[in-house]
Enzyme design. Structure first.
Site, PDB file in Angstrom:
ATOM      1  N   GLY A 243      -6.733  11.377  -4.091  1.00 56.93           N
ATOM      2  CA  GLY A 243      -4.787  11.653  -4.074  1.00 56.93           C
ATOM      3  C   GLY A 243      -4.850  13.114  -3.184  1.00 56.93           C
ATOM      4  O   GLY A 243      -5.312  13.089  -2.750  1.00 56.93           O
ATOM      5  N   SER A 244      -3.159  13.313  -3.565  1.00 62.40           N
ATOM      6  CA  SER A 244      -2.887  14.560  -3.014  1.00 62.40           C
ATOM      7  C   SER A 244      -3.651  15.177  -2.579  1.00 62.40           C
ATOM      8  O   SER A 244      -4.332  16.036  -4.101  1.00 62.40           O
ATOM      9  CB  SER A 244      -1.820  14.286  -3.228  1.00 62.40           C
ATOM     10  OG  SER A 244      -0.840  14.709  -4.027  1.00 62.40           O
ATOM     11  N   GLU A 265     -11.644  13.370  -3.368  1.00 62.09           N
ATOM     12  CA  GLU A 265     -11.597  12.851  -2.751  1.00 62.09           C
ATOM     13  C   GLU A 265      -9.663  13.003  -1.936  1.00 62.09           C
ATOM     14  O   GLU A 265      -9.004  11.805  -2.634  1.00 62.09           O
ATOM     15  CB  GLU A 265     -11.610  11.449  -2.788  1.00 62.09           C
ATOM     16  CG  GLU A 265     -12.773  11.401  -3.140  1.00 62.09           C
ATOM     17  CD  GLU A 265     -14.152  10.995  -1.790  1.00 62.09           C
ATOM     18  OE1 GLU A 265     -14.078  10.672  -1.029  1.00 62.09           O
ATOM     19  OE2 GLU A 265     -15.533  11.080  -2.199  1.00 62.09           O
ATOM     20  N   CYS A 299      -6.263   6.580   3.674  1.00 63.87           N
ATOM     21  CA  CYS A 299      -6.219   8.371   3.868  1.00 63.87           C
ATOM     22  C   CYS A 299      -6.938   9.303   5.158  1.00 63.87           C
ATOM     23  O   CYS A 299      -7.017   9.619   4.985  1.00 63.87           O
ATOM     24  CB  CYS A 299      -7.488   8.575   2.397  1.00 63.87           C
ATOM     25  SG  CYS A 299      -8.792   8.060   2.880  1.00 63.87           S
TER      26      CYS A 299
HETATM   27  P1  NAD Z   1      -1.042  11.107  -5.787  1.00 64.51           P
HETATM   28  O1  NAD Z   1      -1.983  12.389  -5.806  1.00 64.51           O
HETATM   29  O2  NAD Z   1       0.383  11.795  -5.900  1.00 64.51           O
HETATM   30  O3  NAD Z   1      -1.888  10.340  -7.604  1.00 64.51           O
HETATM   31  C1  NAD Z   1      -3.118  10.339  -7.566  1.00 64.51           C
HETATM   32  C2  NAD Z   1      -2.902  10.189  -8.857  1.00 64.51           C
HETATM   33  O4  NAD Z   1      -3.453  11.257  -9.532  1.00 64.51           O
HETATM   34  C3  NAD Z   1      -2.400   9.490  -9.498  1.00 64.51           C
HETATM   35  O5  NAD Z   1      -2.709   8.580 -10.738  1.00 64.51           O
HETATM   36  C4  NAD Z   1      -1.450  10.219 -10.160  1.00 64.51           C
HETATM   37  O6  NAD Z   1      -0.696   9.347 -11.260  1.00 64.51           O
HETATM   38  C5  NAD Z   1      -2.089  11.396 -10.812  1.00 64.51           C
HETATM   39  N1  NAD Z   1      -1.759  12.419 -10.907  1.00 64.51           N
HETATM   40  C6  NAD Z   1      -0.782  12.686 -10.248  1.00 64.51           C
HETATM   41  N2  NAD Z   1      -0.920  13.910 -10.341  1.00 64.51           N
HETATM   42  C7  NAD Z   1      -1.546  14.575 -11.348  1.00 64.51           C
HETATM   43  C8  NAD Z   1      -2.257  15.622 -12.565  1.00 64.51           C
HETATM   44  N3  NAD Z   1      -1.854  17.154 -12.199  1.00 64.51           N
HETATM   45  N4  NAD Z   1      -3.128  15.700 -13.229  1.00 64.51           N
HETATM   46  C9  NAD Z   1      -4.123  14.847 -12.540  1.00 64.51           C
HETATM   47  N5  NAD Z   1      -3.143  13.417 -12.504  1.00 64.51           N
HETATM   48  C10 NAD Z   1      -2.460  13.488 -11.238  1.00 64.51           C
HETATM   49  O7  NAD Z   1      -1.689  10.598  -4.457  1.00 64.51           O
HETATM   50  P2  NAD Z   1      -1.111   9.176  -4.510  1.00 64.51           P
HETATM   51  O8  NAD Z   1       0.117   8.910  -3.359  1.00 64.51           O
HETATM   52  O9  NAD Z   1      -1.031   8.260  -5.771  1.00 64.51           O
HETATM   53  O10 NAD Z   1      -1.944   8.150  -3.463  1.00 64.51           O
HETATM   54  C11 NAD Z   1      -1.808   8.736  -1.489  1.00 64.51           C
HETATM   55  C12 NAD Z   1      -2.862  10.062  -1.355  1.00 64.51           C
HETATM   56  O11 NAD Z   1      -3.879  10.153  -2.092  1.00 64.51           O
HETATM   57  C13 NAD Z   1      -3.272  10.600   0.343  1.00 64.51           C
HETATM   58  O12 NAD Z   1      -3.480  11.855   0.467  1.00 64.51           O
HETATM   59  C14 NAD Z   1      -4.240  10.137   0.551  1.00 64.51           C
HETATM   60  O13 NAD Z   1      -4.562  11.214   1.805  1.00 64.51           O
HETATM   61  C15 NAD Z   1      -5.408  10.327  -0.517  1.00 64.51           C
HETATM   62  N6  NAD Z   1      -5.990   9.616  -0.807  1.00 64.51           N
HETATM   63  C16 NAD Z   1      -7.626  10.221  -0.692  1.00 64.51           C
HETATM   64  C17 NAD Z   1      -8.451   9.187  -0.799  1.00 64.51           C
HETATM   65  C18 NAD Z   1      -9.926   9.773  -0.566  1.00 64.51           C
HETATM   66  O14 NAD Z   1     -11.246   9.059   0.004  1.00 64.51           O
HETATM   67  N7  NAD Z   1      -9.454  11.126   0.326  1.00 64.51           N
HETATM   68  C19 NAD Z   1      -8.870   7.790  -0.914  1.00 64.51           C
HETATM   69  C20 NAD Z   1      -7.093   7.801  -1.326  1.00 64.51           C
HETATM   70  C21 NAD Z   1      -6.106   8.386  -1.443  1.00 64.51           C
END
Ligand code: NAD
Length: 511
Positions: A243-244, A265, A299
């Site tokens: 995620g982010s 990641e 990503c």
């Molecule tokens: P996000 O960070 O908003 O959410 C990711 C996940 O985390 C979701 O399942 C969300 O519900 C959960 N989450 C949110 N707050 C949390 C907390 N406090 N504790 C635990 N879990 C929590 O990201 P997104 O908008 O779904 O995805 C986009 C981001 O992911 C972009 O920054 C992208 O670059 C990144 N990404 C990285 C990779 C990689 O392999 N490096 C791959 C895919 C996406």
């Protein structure tokens, strides 16, 4: 609800209904809130999923932990055989699952199918791994002793995934974790819950056929609340988070607080460097997909283009033309003529608008695009911005939309410096025909990213290599190479069969 429209009959083929249960702990039962799943192509509701309550999470974690004892006792090749069958079950559902990814996430069908294929590929990889998981024997300095490195499963793994790869990222983690002997609790993005339910049903079918407790692949649909439970739960020996960067940083710190393991990641801010000798036909082909493909929601999407001054005007001109050529092919991701689908949510459209406005305010020029499209759904134009400094805060920030900043460079060294100056370190690519520059690029003073490409886009990785990035991308590595080590613990075992005690370093203690 779109599920009632015969046009989307693939939803029922996957066992989905108007109201779905989003928790699987061996049985399907949920008591949390109702989540509506929207199609980003038209903003309409596809169907509903009931998410997990706090008690539901508890039941998943407890059931997974209990089921681990059965799973860990199976020989790795037997676990590999189960994963092979999951790969085959995915092959059977390739079309409908791909269609669902397209409908709920918004990427075009070939990319959605490609994502399911990635899960299948990692099942193949995991099958091989299940018969080759290593364990080393080292020579002991003591006669009659043997030194063994023994790898054991960790136990339960919490898998938290992002919306943009709603199948593949789970697959990368799950298939490898399974052959390593781990069980998992998966919390998918709460904007892609139907995909998670459909994937879990496929896995469930295989487990049932093999008489294996379903709880070894538990599902807990939910939001931040469930994510936080996983992060704080001592039973989750590894938390694999995609995620982010902002959320990942909190996750990393929290997991570390309890000395758990994490695999992060996180966000990227990926660049392509165009050398003066680059093959521009090759570059433009790659850059179009890397910058505008998936509506900028990978990503590994290219967000910065560092172009040698000798070819700068030509590249910006040709790339603008290429962007113009695909605008008529932005649309419903399920249609075969479509090349670019929508952004995933209205919030993503807002972030796009804000970034474009800020770029203009800071003196940037919109060479192409910049507008939200006047149609239903969350569609925006792929956008090229010039005239911003390489180190402006905007250029150094990941906006998860199809916006690329073009920046002129005098030479490769400057390009490498700019590539490395951001906090993220995921993917990077150099276009050149010069062998010496290739080795500079992949060497100690080259790109500092986890993915360092030459003459290909920054996006679109294969499963054989380890995937992940450095710095604020989190440092995790998933999928191929030796990424399996994340999912196992290592014991160094010394066995004495000599009949006498001999201390290491020949230490004499007592008589
Ligand atoms: P996000 O960070 O908003 O959410 C990711 C996940 O985390 C979701 O399942 C969300 O519900 C959960 N989450 C949110 N707050 C949390 C907390 N406090 N504790 C635990 N879990 C929590 O990201 P997104 O908008 O779904 O995805 C986009 C981001 O992911 C972009 O920054 C992208 O670059 C990144 N990404 C990285 C990779 C990689 O392999 N490096 C791959 C895919 C996406």
């Amino acid at each position: 609800y779109l599920i009632d429209d015969p046009k989307y009959s693939f939803l029922k083929e996957l066992g989905l209904q108007e109201k779905n249960v989003g928790v699987f702990n061996g049985k399907w039962q949920a008591n949390g809130q109702i989540i509506k799943s929207f199609s980003p192509a038209n903003g309409k509701i596809i169907a509903e999923v009931q998410a997990a309550s706090a008690e539901d999470y508890e039941s998943c974690a407890a059931a997974a932990q209990e089921a681990w004892h059965t799973w860990a006792e199976l020989p790795a090749p037997t676990r590999g055989e189960v994963v092979r069958q999951i790969g085959d079950a995915l092959r059977e559902k390739l079309q409908p699952l791909g269609q669902l990814v397209s409908l709920e996430m918004g990427k075009i069908l070939p990319e959605a199918i490609g994502e399911v294929v990635e899960y299948i590929h990692v099942c193949d990889l995991a099958l091989g791994l299940s018969r080759t998981l290593p364990g080393t024997i080292f020579p002991s300095e003591r006669p009659g002793h043997v030194l063994i490195e023994k790898w054991n499963p960790l136990g339960a793994v919490g898998i938290i995934t992002a919306f943009n790869f709603p199948v593949a990222v789970f697959g990368w983690n799950s298939a490898i974790a399974m052959v390593c002997g781990d069980v998992s609790v998966w919390k998918p993005s709460d904007t892609t819950p139907l995909i998670a339910v459909a994937v879990t049903k496929i896995v469930e079918g295989v487990l049932e056929k093999n008489n294996i407790p379903g709880a070894i692949a538990a599902l807990c649909v939910g939001g931040k609340d469930i994510g936080e439970k996983i992060v704080k739960d001592d039973r989750m020996k590894l938390v694999s988070f995609t995620g982010s960067t902002a959320v990942g940083q909190q996750v990393g710190v929290e997991v570390q607080r309890r000395f758990g393991r994490h695999l992060l990641e996180l966000g990227g801010n990926n660049a392509i460097i165009v050398n003066e000798d680059a093959n521009l036909d090759l570059l433009l082909n790659a850059a179009l997909f890397a910058c505008a493909g998936t509506a900028g929601q990978r990503c590994t999407t290219t967000r910065r283009l560092f172009i040698h001054k000798k070819v700068y005007s030509q590249v910006v001109g040709r790339l603008s033309k290429a962007f113009a050529g695909v605008v008529s092919r932005i649309g419903d991701p399920l249609l075969s003529e479509t090349l670019i689908g929508p952004l995933h949510t209205p919030a993503a459209v807002e972030a796009y608008k804000k970034t474009v406005a800020e770029a203009v305010k800071q003196g940037g020029k919109i060479e192409f695009g910049g507008k939200v499209m006047d149609r239903e759904g969350y569609f925006v134009e792929p956008t090229i911005v010039t005239g911003l400094p390489h180190d402006s805060p905007l250029v150094k920030t990941e906006c998860f939309a199809p916006i690329v900043y073009c920046i002129e460079i005098p030479d490769l060294d400057t390009g490498i410096k700019y590539n490395n100056e951001v906090e993220q370190g995921l993917s990077s690519s150099l276009f050149t025909e010069n062998l010496g520059d290739v080795f500079k690029w992949i060497g100690p003073h080259g790109s500092d990213c986890g993915i360092v490409n030459v003459n290909i886009p920054t996006n679109g990785a294969e499963v054989g290599g380890a995937f992940g990035g450095e710095k604020a991308t989190g440092g995790g590595r998933e999928c191929g190479s030796d990424s399996w080590k994340n999912y196992m613990r290592r014991s160094t075992v010394t066995i004495n069969y000599s009949g006498t005690i001999k201390l290491a370093q020949n230490i004499k203690f007592g008589d």
